[in-house]
Scaffold this motif. Structure first.
Motif, PDB file in Angstrom:
ATOM      1  N   HIS A  62       0.834  -1.203   0.000  1.00 26.62           N
ATOM      2  CA  HIS A  62       0.000   0.000   0.000  1.00 26.62           C
ATOM      3  C   HIS A  62       0.872   1.259   0.000  1.00 26.62           C
ATOM      4  O   HIS A  62       0.486   2.296  -0.531  1.00 26.62           O
ATOM      5  N   TRP A  66       0.490   5.149  -1.618  1.00 28.35           N
ATOM      6  CA  TRP A  66       0.678   6.446  -0.940  1.00 28.35           C
ATOM      7  C   TRP A  66       1.651   7.298  -1.748  1.00 28.35           C
ATOM      8  O   TRP A  66       1.431   8.501  -1.946  1.00 28.35           O
ATOM      9  N   GLY A 203      -2.322  -6.917   2.371  1.00 26.88           N
ATOM     10  CA  GLY A 203      -0.956  -7.403   2.570  1.00 26.88           C
ATOM     11  C   GLY A 203      -0.646  -7.679   4.027  1.00 26.88           C
ATOM     12  O   GLY A 203      -0.284  -8.811   4.402  1.00 26.88           O
ATOM     13  N   VAL A 204      -0.789  -6.680   4.895  1.00 22.74           N
ATOM     14  CA  VAL A 204      -0.447  -6.869   6.307  1.00 22.74           C
ATOM     15  C   VAL A 204      -1.454  -7.815   6.968  1.00 22.74           C
ATOM     16  O   VAL A 204      -1.077  -8.721   7.719  1.00 22.74           O
ATOM     17  N   SER A 223     -13.679  -7.831   7.802  1.00 22.95           N
ATOM     18  CA  SER A 223     -13.587  -7.346   6.426  1.00 22.95           C
ATOM     19  C   SER A 223     -14.936  -6.772   6.049  1.00 22.95           C
ATOM     20  O   SER A 223     -15.983  -7.228   6.527  1.00 22.95           O
ATOM     21  N   ARG A 224     -14.908  -5.806   5.149  1.00 22.27           N
ATOM     22  CA  ARG A 224     -16.156  -5.213   4.661  1.00 22.27           C
ATOM     23  C   ARG A 224     -16.803  -6.110   3.616  1.00 22.27           C
ATOM     24  O   ARG A 224     -17.904  -5.858   3.165  1.00 22.27           O
ATOM     25  N   SER A 287      -0.304   0.294  13.073  1.00 26.53           N
ATOM     26  CA  SER A 287       0.833   0.482  12.168  1.00 26.53           C
ATOM     27  C   SER A 287       0.412   1.070  10.829  1.00 26.53           C
ATOM     28  O   SER A 287       1.164   1.031   9.873  1.00 26.53           O
ATOM     29  N   THR A 290      -5.053   3.622   6.928  1.00 22.25           N
ATOM     30  CA  THR A 290      -5.516   3.646   5.535  1.00 22.25           C
ATOM     31  C   THR A 290      -6.748   4.537   5.363  1.00 22.25           C
ATOM     32  O   THR A 290      -6.859   5.243   4.369  1.00 22.25           O
ATOM     33  N   MET A 314       7.404  -1.437  10.623  1.00 26.49           N
ATOM     34  CA  MET A 314       8.323  -2.413  10.045  1.00 26.49           C
ATOM     35  C   MET A 314       8.862  -3.342  11.133  1.00 26.49           C
ATOM     36  O   MET A 314       8.096  -3.852  11.935  1.00 26.49           O
ATOM     37  N   ARG A 357      -7.332  -8.134  -4.304  1.00 28.06           N
ATOM     38  CA  ARG A 357      -6.319  -9.187  -4.301  1.00 28.06           C
ATOM     39  C   ARG A 357      -6.392 -10.024  -3.020  1.00 28.06           C
ATOM     40  O   ARG A 357      -6.884  -9.565  -1.998  1.00 28.06           O
TER      41      ARG A 357
HETATM   42  N1  NAP Z   1       4.015   1.155   9.691  1.00 28.21           N
HETATM   43  C1  NAP Z   1       4.468   0.228   8.871  1.00 28.21           C
HETATM   44  O1  NAP Z   1       5.595  -0.233   8.993  1.00 28.21           O
HETATM   45  C2  NAP Z   1       3.575  -0.280   7.803  1.00 28.21           C
HETATM   46  C3  NAP Z   1       3.952  -1.420   7.073  1.00 28.21           C
HETATM   47  C4  NAP Z   1       3.056  -1.928   6.106  1.00 28.21           C
HETATM   48  C5  NAP Z   1       1.848  -1.272   5.891  1.00 28.21           C
HETATM   49  N2  NAP Z   1       1.543  -0.133   6.579  1.00 28.21           N
HETATM   50  C6  NAP Z   1       0.258   0.562   6.361  1.00 28.21           C
HETATM   51  O2  NAP Z   1      -0.782  -0.350   6.686  1.00 28.21           O
HETATM   52  C7  NAP Z   1      -1.891  -0.152   5.815  1.00 28.21           C
HETATM   53  C8  NAP Z   1      -2.220  -1.466   5.118  1.00 28.21           C
HETATM   54  O3  NAP Z   1      -1.157  -1.800   4.216  1.00 28.21           O
HETATM   55  P1  NAP Z   1      -1.322  -3.019   3.205  1.00 28.21           P
HETATM   56  O4  NAP Z   1      -0.128  -3.010   2.312  1.00 28.21           O
HETATM   57  O5  NAP Z   1      -1.711  -4.240   3.964  1.00 28.21           O
HETATM   58  O6  NAP Z   1      -2.598  -2.477   2.384  1.00 28.21           O
HETATM   59  P2  NAP Z   1      -3.679  -3.239   1.519  1.00 28.21           P
HETATM   60  O7  NAP Z   1      -3.145  -4.549   1.091  1.00 28.21           O
HETATM   61  O8  NAP Z   1      -4.118  -2.276   0.481  1.00 28.21           O
HETATM   62  O9  NAP Z   1      -4.866  -3.534   2.554  1.00 28.21           O
HETATM   63  C9  NAP Z   1      -5.705  -2.552   3.043  1.00 28.21           C
HETATM   64  C10 NAP Z   1      -6.616  -3.189   4.087  1.00 28.21           C
HETATM   65  O10 NAP Z   1      -7.324  -2.191   4.765  1.00 28.21           O
HETATM   66  C11 NAP Z   1      -8.675  -2.581   4.892  1.00 28.21           C
HETATM   67  N3  NAP Z   1      -9.437  -1.314   4.739  1.00 28.21           N
HETATM   68  C12 NAP Z   1      -9.190  -0.292   3.922  1.00 28.21           C
HETATM   69  N4  NAP Z   1     -10.061   0.700   4.102  1.00 28.21           N
HETATM   70  C13 NAP Z   1     -10.887   0.284   5.025  1.00 28.21           C
HETATM   71  C14 NAP Z   1     -12.010   0.866   5.629  1.00 28.21           C
HETATM   72  N5  NAP Z   1     -12.450   2.088   5.286  1.00 28.21           N
HETATM   73  N6  NAP Z   1     -12.649   0.146   6.551  1.00 28.21           N
HETATM   74  C15 NAP Z   1     -12.200  -1.089   6.888  1.00 28.21           C
HETATM   75  N7  NAP Z   1     -11.124  -1.671   6.354  1.00 28.21           N
HETATM   76  C16 NAP Z   1     -10.471  -0.993   5.427  1.00 28.21           C
HETATM   77  C17 NAP Z   1      -8.938  -3.583   3.800  1.00 28.21           C
HETATM   78  O11 NAP Z   1      -9.775  -4.574   4.309  1.00 28.21           O
HETATM   79  P3  NAP Z   1     -11.176  -5.074   3.613  1.00 28.21           P
HETATM   80  O12 NAP Z   1     -11.197  -4.589   2.197  1.00 28.21           O
HETATM   81  O13 NAP Z   1     -11.095  -6.547   3.736  1.00 28.21           O
HETATM   82  O14 NAP Z   1     -12.254  -4.501   4.448  1.00 28.21           O
HETATM   83  C18 NAP Z   1      -7.564  -4.166   3.522  1.00 28.21           C
HETATM   84  O15 NAP Z   1      -7.356  -5.356   4.237  1.00 28.21           O
HETATM   85  C19 NAP Z   1      -1.480   0.972   4.856  1.00 28.21           C
HETATM   86  O16 NAP Z   1      -2.007   2.194   5.353  1.00 28.21           O
HETATM   87  C20 NAP Z   1       0.038   0.956   4.905  1.00 28.21           C
HETATM   88  O17 NAP Z   1       0.594   2.203   4.592  1.00 28.21           O
HETATM   89  C21 NAP Z   1       2.379   0.350   7.533  1.00 28.21           C
END
Ligand code: NAP
Ligand code: ZN
Length: 367
Positions: A62, A66, A203-204, A223-224, A287, A290, A314, A357
């Motif tokens: 994700h 960004w 992903g996470v 999940s939605r 962490s 979104t 991380m 995905r």
């Molecule tokens: N701090 C760190 O080190 C770190 C590392 C990795 C990722 N991140 C952050 O973590 C977030 C997720 O990353 P990712 O790569 O896993 O993203 P991703 O694969 O795009 O997954 C996004 C997830 O968020 C859920 N989601 C999104 N909008 C939502 C909403 N309005 N209500 C409920 N669920 C929602 C989705 O779930 P459903 O569609 O199933 O509802 C989906 O599982 C991102 O913001 C990313 O920047 C941070």
């Protein structure tokens, strides 16, 4: 190429070697995916203390969305190669000899995505995430991993055992490392405890489910989307719920009074849910945000129920080595949605942005 010149002297133009890369050509706008381009970039050369890697597999996060939207920890102005995650083969070191302790030429490696100074007290103590100069691959001034070749500091290599292939390894440095640290370091969960993660197939979130279920935890997901809730259960979740308020009671009942920890990367849309389903004295690990970073904090709920709110980002290089070890010993099989050649990056990004995905989207730059 020879170009004749008046007077008979020819100028020889030698084209610089280039490699293919996926980059953000510009930032922001209404359709951020239009900012994506596949371009030829100069073939990188390793300097002292650096290593050149032939990237065999790289995965999307994700974070790359960004960046295309123009959101980053550092100002984004120039075109920027995307990607935090890569696994590949060591091609050359900046020195003529292989540095002490570094993998021999030709070794399979995975790249630790966190960039640090390597010199400060935090770096020297192995707690490099607290380095004041911490950065991430694909954030300026560092290169991204979605390219045929990549140069990183030698210290960022983790050697791969034969049992871990490049596609699996390319899933680990961001999503799986983040999941590992959230579960076992920041929440400190032990086998037998209960955890809830928002999202099912992201992903996470998918990394959390696979890792938690494979390590003796009871894991619940939200999940939605109904199909994604089914997938969560197939991945190892005991049950999956909608994110509606009505589900709070169901989670509390299913977890016998509340889960020991909630892992939240969604933010505004799920914060209230998280605070309600965690047991008194439990932990909410954050962490990501979104859906937005500023939910009502509900301080009263936090102090009265003595909750711990823990930020997580991380993981350390040492923790990445432990995640690789989990794969090598068969206790972790990263969930891969699809593997595509670099030339099909636009398709993979559309799947990432569309949220349809199931697991990690992997590109094979050499494919
Ligand atoms: N701090 C760190 O080190 C770190 C590392 C990795 C990722 N991140 C952050 O973590 C977030 C997720 O990353 P990712 O790569 O896993 O993203 P991703 O694969 O795009 O997954 C996004 C997830 O968020 C859920 N989601 C999104 N909008 C939502 C909403 N309005 N209500 C409920 N669920 C929602 C989705 O779930 P459903 O569609 O199933 O509802 C989906 O599982 C991102 O913001 C990313 O920047 C941070
Ligand atoms: Zn440092």
């Amino acid at each position: 190429m020879l170009r004749p010149r008046a007077g008979g002297v020819a100028i020889v133009l030698v084209p610089l070697p280039t490699v293919l890369a996926v980059r953000a050509a510009r930032y922001g706008g209404d359709t951020p995916l239009d900012n994506l381009e596949i371009a030829n970039i100069p073939d990188p050369v390793a300097g002292p203390g650096e290593v050149l890697i032939a990237v065999g597999a790289a995965s999307l996060n994700h974070h790359d969305l960004w960046t295309l939207r123009g959101v980053g920890s550092r100002p984004l102005t120039e075109p920027q190669v995307l990607g935090c995650d890569a696994a590949g083969t060591v091609l050359a070191y900046g020195e003529s000899e292989v540095p002490d302790g570094a993998p021999p030429l030709g070794s399979a490696v995975v790249v630790y995505a966190v960039m640090t100074c390597g010199r400060c007290a935090a770096c020297r103590s192995g707690d490099e995430l607290h380095c004041p100069r911490v950065g991430l691959l694909s954030e300026p001034p560092y290169p991204g991993t979605l390219a045929e070749r990549l140069v990183v500091p030698v210290a960022n290599l983790v050697r791969l055992p034969a049992a871990v292939d490049l596609v699996a390894a390319a899933c680990l440095p961001t999503a799986y490392l983040t999941a590992y640290r959230m579960l076992f370091v920041r929440a400190g969960l032990r086998p037998g405890q209960r955890v809830l993660v928002h999202g099912a197939t992201g992903g996470v979130a998918s990394a959390v489910i696979v890792m938690a279920a494979g390590n003796g935890l009871t894991v619940f997901a939200t999940s939605r989307d109904e199909a994604k809730r089914r997938t969560a259960v197939e991945l190892g979740a005991t049950a999956a719920f909608t994110t509606d308020r009505d589900s709070v009671k169901q989670v509390v009942a299913a977890s016998d009074g509340g889960v020991d920890a909630v892992l939240d990367t969604v933010g505004e849309a799920t914060w209230d849910f998280s605070l309600r389903v965690v047991r008194p004295g439990g932990t909410v690990v954050v962490s990501g945000a979104t859906s937005g970073p500023n939910p009502p904090a509900q301080l009263n709920r936090i102090f009265w129920r003595q909750l711990t709110i823990a930020g997580s980002t991380m993981g350390t290089r040492e923790e990445l080595a432990r995640v690789v070890e989990l794969c090598a010993t068969g206790r972790l099989h990263p969930l891969v949605d699809s593997v595509r050649p670099l030339s099909a990056a636009a398709e993979a990004f559309a799947a990432l942005a569309g949220g349809e995905r199931h697991g990690k989207l992997v590109l094979e730059p050499g494919g």
